[in-house]
Design a protein around this motif. Structure first.
Motif, PDB file in Angstrom:
ATOM      1  N   ASN A 104      40.570  43.132  25.787  1.00 46.01           N
ATOM      2  CA  ASN A 104      41.346  43.039  27.289  1.00 46.01           C
ATOM      3  C   ASN A 104      41.396  44.646  27.725  1.00 46.01           C
ATOM      4  O   ASN A 104      42.572  45.126  27.886  1.00 46.01           O
ATOM      5  CB  ASN A 104      42.607  42.552  26.857  1.00 46.01           C
ATOM      6  CG  ASN A 104      43.180  42.333  28.335  1.00 46.01           C
ATOM      7  OD1 ASN A 104      42.520  42.233  29.166  1.00 46.01           O
ATOM      8  ND2 ASN A 104      44.616  42.261  28.324  1.00 46.01           N
ATOM      9  N   SER A 106      41.658  47.465  30.216  1.00 49.32           N
ATOM     10  CA  SER A 106      42.030  47.791  31.781  1.00 49.32           C
ATOM     11  C   SER A 106      40.923  48.632  32.663  1.00 49.32           C
ATOM     12  O   SER A 106      40.930  48.197  33.854  1.00 49.32           O
ATOM     13  CB  SER A 106      43.292  48.646  31.578  1.00 49.32           C
ATOM     14  OG  SER A 106      44.190  47.630  30.879  1.00 49.32           O
ATOM     15  N   TYR A 107      40.283  49.571  31.914  1.00 52.37           N
ATOM     16  CA  TYR A 107      39.400  50.430  32.809  1.00 52.37           C
ATOM     17  C   TYR A 107      38.069  50.582  32.069  1.00 52.37           C
ATOM     18  O   TYR A 107      37.780  50.360  31.053  1.00 52.37           O
ATOM     19  CB  TYR A 107      40.086  51.792  33.116  1.00 52.37           C
ATOM     20  CG  TYR A 107      41.437  51.967  33.396  1.00 52.37           C
ATOM     21  CD1 TYR A 107      41.806  51.567  34.703  1.00 52.37           C
ATOM     22  CD2 TYR A 107      42.643  51.712  32.460  1.00 52.37           C
ATOM     23  CE1 TYR A 107      42.967  51.476  35.134  1.00 52.37           C
ATOM     24  CE2 TYR A 107      43.776  51.766  32.952  1.00 52.37           C
ATOM     25  CZ  TYR A 107      44.048  51.594  34.077  1.00 52.37           C
ATOM     26  OH  TYR A 107      45.456  51.585  34.463  1.00 52.37           O
ATOM     27  N   GLN A 154      42.579  51.107  26.188  1.00 49.49           N
ATOM     28  CA  GLN A 154      42.522  50.878  27.502  1.00 49.49           C
ATOM     29  C   GLN A 154      41.327  50.869  28.144  1.00 49.49           C
ATOM     30  O   GLN A 154      40.910  50.296  29.143  1.00 49.49           O
ATOM     31  CB  GLN A 154      43.365  51.364  28.163  1.00 49.49           C
ATOM     32  CG  GLN A 154      44.950  51.369  28.005  1.00 49.49           C
ATOM     33  CD  GLN A 154      45.525  50.035  27.938  1.00 49.49           C
ATOM     34  OE1 GLN A 154      45.078  49.326  28.893  1.00 49.49           O
ATOM     35  NE2 GLN A 154      46.325  49.703  26.983  1.00 49.49           N
TER      36      GLN A 154
END
Length: 196
Positions: A104, A106-107, A154
């Protein structure tokens, strides 16, 4: 003189060309482990040189979790349609889609993280370090180390690959560039989840 059996084994391990494999085996006195490492290092060096070449072809890897509650797409770009149709390239795109489902991100890149989010995370980490009683003079180094951990969690390219946590997604892409012989980039990715 490199043995044919060793050449075949090393080619299967690295995907490198016959001549490169033969020469590297001779250079390492037949040590397959050392030869594989040397080929990877050289391939990654070559990959860096290819990183500026245009990628206008590609393949979209997809994954839907067995419970039907998570689905992901990853657009993996290549320079040519020839590579985009390559089975290994398409498998990489699918594996990256599985990775997105599990990890997962994010960026895509560190530069994609908005500055205000980085500043807020830095401030939170600094407070934690001071509350732990760490001296001011080492606080910034500790914060930088923990901020790198934040990026690792992330940022897609910096995450450890779920199928081999010794390498990052960026290293995985560079290895694919070295093996397939042209620039490869993740164009975009998305994750859809029910109930989150």
């Amino acid at each position: 003189m490199a043995r044919m059996q060793d050449i075949k084994q090393l080619r299967a391990l690295t995907g490198a060309g016959m001549l490169d494999v033969k020469n590297t085996l001779e250079e390492t006195d037949g040590d397959i482990g050392k030869a594989a490492q040397l080929l990877r290092e050289r391939g990654i060096a070559k990959a860096a040189k290819k990183s500026n070449r245009e990628v206008s072809e590609g393949f979209v890897g997809s994954y839907v979790h067995h419970n039907g509650k998570v689905a992901t797409l990853v657009a993996l770009n290549s320079e040519t349609d020839f590579v985009a149709r390559n089975e290994n390239f398409q498998e990489l795109a699918r594996n990256l889609a599985i990775h997105v489902a599990m990890a997962n991100p994010s960026y895509l890149r560190r530069e994609d993280v908005p500055e205000d989010i980085v500043n807020a995370e830095r401030e939170t980490l600094r407070r934690q370090v001071i509350e732990e009683g760490r001296p001011e003079q080492v606080a910034d180094r500790i914060v930088d180390g923990r901020l790198n951990k934040f990026y690792e969690e992330q940022v897609f390219l910096e995450q450890p690959y779920i199928k081999d946590e010794k390498k990052t997604i960026e290293q995985l892409i560079k290895e694919a560039i070295a093996t397939l012989g042209e620039n490869i980039q993740i164009g975009s990715f998305s994750r859809v989840t029910i109930g989150e």
